[in-house]
Design a protein around this motif. Structure first.
Motif, PDB file in Angstrom:
ATOM      1  N   ILE A 181       0.847  -1.202   0.000  1.00  0.00           N
ATOM      2  CA  ILE A 181       0.000   0.000   0.000  1.00  0.00           C
ATOM      3  C   ILE A 181       0.877   1.244   0.000  1.00  0.00           C
ATOM      4  O   ILE A 181       0.625   2.214  -0.721  1.00  0.00           O
ATOM      5  N   ALA A 182       1.948   1.213   0.795  1.00  0.00           N
ATOM      6  CA  ALA A 182       2.843   2.366   0.851  1.00  0.00           C
ATOM      7  C   ALA A 182       3.502   2.602  -0.505  1.00  0.00           C
ATOM      8  O   ALA A 182       3.650   3.745  -0.947  1.00  0.00           O
ATOM      9  N   THR A 183       3.871   1.523  -1.178  1.00  0.00           N
ATOM     10  CA  THR A 183       4.517   1.671  -2.485  1.00  0.00           C
ATOM     11  C   THR A 183       3.581   2.338  -3.486  1.00  0.00           C
ATOM     12  O   THR A 183       3.983   3.241  -4.229  1.00  0.00           O
ATOM     13  N   VAL A 184       2.320   1.880  -3.479  1.00  0.00           N
ATOM     14  CA  VAL A 184       1.347   2.478  -4.394  1.00  0.00           C
ATOM     15  C   VAL A 184       1.225   3.978  -4.114  1.00  0.00           C
ATOM     16  O   VAL A 184       1.240   4.806  -5.026  1.00  0.00           O
ATOM     17  N   SER A 185       1.151   4.340  -2.820  1.00  0.00           N
ATOM     18  CA  SER A 185       1.030   5.769  -2.486  1.00  0.00           C
ATOM     19  C   SER A 185       2.263   6.541  -2.921  1.00  0.00           C
ATOM     20  O   SER A 185       2.161   7.673  -3.383  1.00  0.00           O
ATOM     21  N   ILE A 186       3.438   5.920  -2.751  1.00  0.00           N
ATOM     22  CA  ILE A 186       4.673   6.626  -3.127  1.00  0.00           C
ATOM     23  C   ILE A 186       4.706   6.848  -4.638  1.00  0.00           C
ATOM     24  O   ILE A 186       5.058   7.934  -5.112  1.00  0.00           O
ATOM     25  N   LEU A 187       4.281   5.832  -5.403  1.00  0.00           N
ATOM     26  CA  LEU A 187       4.260   5.988  -6.861  1.00  0.00           C
ATOM     27  C   LEU A 187       3.304   7.106  -7.267  1.00  0.00           C
ATOM     28  O   LEU A 187       3.624   7.944  -8.108  1.00  0.00           O
ATOM     29  N   LEU A 188       2.133   7.106  -6.647  1.00  0.00           N
ATOM     30  CA  LEU A 188       1.138   8.150  -6.937  1.00  0.00           C
ATOM     31  C   LEU A 188       1.713   9.521  -6.600  1.00  0.00           C
ATOM     32  O   LEU A 188       1.614  10.476  -7.378  1.00  0.00           O
TER      33      LEU A 188
END
Lengths: 292, 346
Positions: B329-336
């Motif tokens: 979930i954190a990775t997705v947020s960082i990419l966004l």
């Protein structure tokens, strides 16, 4: 600071004095004599007995002057003399600062007091554009920077926008430099180009007046020269009020010059007279570089 | 001692002697923390990997990831030791009637998987972060852009900061009293969302305010000077630039929301639930159902049931999956966040 009620009479004399001179105006400095100019200049901004406070501190004291339509008016004076404050009164940008107030006096544009409660600040700012000391292009593309104001006011037609973008960039003498990269970020431009982009952004919404708050103070001499040339071109279409620390700049670009000191208007006259034959000894001391 | 050879030669003195020990103190402190973190992390990965991965194809224990928890039955059958989950054991007994008489030991939650917990945790995180961001960004905009600085606003800021220091169990009790009982939402997703959202709100508000402050004043002035209203200015020329910063702070919030057990144990979490959240009769019921959640499941299998080598597999497996999901979930947020950041750069 003096209280407003004891405003010195000499200033008013000055204002009267300058309006006398205005009647006998010889050709303003920095004007091409062949350029067609309206013979009798109309008053665009009429300031009367204006006081201005930041909280308890009085920044402007009994200012009265008339700014003429389609002329370049320069405000000069040492730091803290109130020239920027006065400029920011014209589009009410001072409203953004907490604790500012105008307890006395009026600023009339086209005869309307812009500090009346029924004045829509949005409409006012559409007509009175501003270019800031520190160039502030938005971190968007050049194209989006220019169309920002237009979109706010509901213009979205692509062909129309394209046309205005080109016209504004040409008007700001920037078109040839950026026409191939309209969709590149405006912050990728050089300092001088950024400032011209801000000018283009301001003229895109077709204001009547452009206020310039030390537009060249962060620029090198070459970029400054370009902006000054630009001001010469813009004078036919807009009324310009420019605040500057650079007296040579005021002498080069303006028709009329107002000298401020400690929140008071000391002298307001044709630029040539201010620089060659100032009526007030303080003005003379300042323009000859003896203080400030 | 010889006199100094030149003006810059080293003179004996206490300042030089202190240099090395101080340097080592800082270095040792840093490495000690690093070692502790690595020990915890590796312990979970090494022990959890045994549950999550398999030696034969498809190498991932799909049962663990896609099934609900079951009891584990262990019994002897024809001289062999058998391990079966509840459903498998029942099917086995039907096939081999003789097995019905077999004496089997049972261990709760030690077979099957943790799919409902994964689903529950993802739902809780997404819902509560949505609520926290919506409320938090609005509050931050009000505090930073509209409110006049004064005693009252300073008091509000102080209150928000203090809220960040409230223990999460207190938020749990608040949620229980407010949402579960007073609003009558019972133990439900909705109650959990709001409880978790309130818990991270201070972080979101404070960080959003910082991000808004970081947007240069010139962008606001430039926009207003073109005749934009305040809201137009904020919407078009402030908020888009502040969003990457706001998202950065919410990434920390995600880890906290996903990891907290106390706020959801009274408000949203079930020990066990056989239905998945989308198996509801009508859409409205979706919000008013409790869910299983990974942190709560870890708590239950680690402290609420008899411990043995079979529960340990579930404990470490769940912890491992939990870490991976938070990281995802954190990775997705960082990419966004990075995408937004690349769009607006100044």
């Amino acid at each position: 600071m003096e209280s407003p009620s004891t405003a010195s009479p000499t200033d008013r004399d000055k204002a009267a004095n300058s309006s006398v001179r205005m009647g006998t105006a010889s050709l303003p400095a920095g004007t091409d004599p062949s350029a067609p100019r309206s013979p009798a200049s109309r008053t665009l901004i009429d300031i009367e007995h204006l006081d201005f406070f930041y909280g308890q501190t009085q920044a402007l004291n009994d200012i009265s002057l008339k700014i003429q339509d389609h002329k370049v008016t320069a405000f000069i004076g040492p730091s803290g003399c109130g020239k920027s404050t006065l400029l920011r009164c014209f589009n009410r940008m001072n409203d953004l600062i907490d604790g500012t107030r105008v307890p006395r006096g009026t600023i009339k544009i086209h005869g309307v007091d812009i500090y009346q409660p029924d004045v829509d600040v949005i409409e006012l700012r559409k007509r009175v554009g501003m270019v800031f000391q520190k160039s502030n292009p938005f971190p968007k593309s050049i194209y989006e920077n220019i169309t920002y104001g237009l979109r706010l006011h509901g213009k979205t037609e692509k062909s129309k926008l394209d046309e205005i973008v080109e016209k504004s960039l040409r008007g700001a003498a920037l078109w040839d430099e950026v026409k191939d990269r309209l969709h590149a970020n405006g912050l990728g431009l050089s300092g001088g180009q950024q400032q011209r982009l801000c000018i283009a952004r301001a003229i895109a919404v077709e204001p009547e007046v452009i206020l310039m708050d030390e537009p060249c103070s962060a620029l090198d001499p070459v970029a400054t020269a370009k902006i000054e040339e630009l001001i010469q071109e813009l004078r036919s279409r807009f009324s310009i009020v420019i605040v500057t620390h650079n007296m040579q700049q005021a002498a080069r670009v303006s028709d009329r010059t107002a000298f401020f000191y400690l929140g008071r208007l000391i002298e307001y006259a044709d630029t040539r007279d201010i620089f060659t034959n100032p009526a007030n000894p303080q003005t003379e001391a300042y323009v000859s570089g003896r203080f400030g | 001692m010889n006199p100094p050879q030149h003006p810059f030669s080293v003179r004996p003195g206490a300042v030089h002697h202190r240099e090395q020990p101080v340097f080592w103190l800082f270095r040792v402190a840093t490495y000690f923390i690093l070692a502790c973190g690595a020990a915890v992390f590796l312990n979970i990965v090494v022990k959890g990997a045994g549950t999550v991965f398999k030696t034969e194809a498809p190498f991932i224990n799909t049962t663990f990831l896609t099934e609900a928890p079951e009891s584990l039955y262990i019994f002897e059958w024809e001289g062999k030791k058998m391990e079966m989950g509840d459903r498998e054991f029942r099917a086995f007994k039907e096939q081999n009637p003789a097995a019905a008489k077999v004496k089997a030991e049972s261990f709760v939650y030690s077979a099957g998987g943790i799919w409902p917990c994964i689903v529950g945790t993802v739902l809780l995180v997404v819902g509560s972060m949505t609520i926290a961001l919506a409320l938090g960004v609005c509050a931050a905009i009000y505090l930073n852009e509209y409110a006049r600085d004064g005693a009252f606003i300073r008091f509000v800021r102080l209150a928000i900061l203090n809220l960040a220091g409230v223990p999460s169990i207190v938020f749990g009790l608040f949620g229980f009293g407010m949402f579960v009982i007073f609003f009558g939402w019972n133990v439900s997703l909705l109650a959990g969302w709001f409880t978790l959202a309130f818990m991270v709100l201070p972080v979101v508000i404070t960080a959003s305010e910082e991000s808004l402050k970081a947007v240069p004043k010139g962008f606001r002035e430039g926009s207003l000077a073109l005749g934009a209203t305040k809201w137009q200015t904020i919407r078009k020329n402030v908020l888009p630039y502040a969003l990457p910063g706001i998202l950065t702070s919410s990434i920390l919030g995600i880890a906290r929301v996903a990891g907290e057990t106390a706020p959801i144990m009274f408000t949203a979490a079930y020990v066990v639930r056989d239905k998945l959240p989308w198996e509801v009769e009508q859409l409205g019921d979706f919000f008013f159902q409790g869910v299983m959640a990974l942190p709560y499941h870890i708590y239950v299998v680690s402290s609420k049931i008899p411990q043995n080598e079979y529960t340990e597999r579930v404990q470490y497996g769940t912890a491992f999956v939990f870490l991976v999901i938070v990281a995802l979930i954190a990775t997705v947020s960082i990419l966004l966040r990075n995408r937004l950041r690349n769009r607006y750069r100044w």
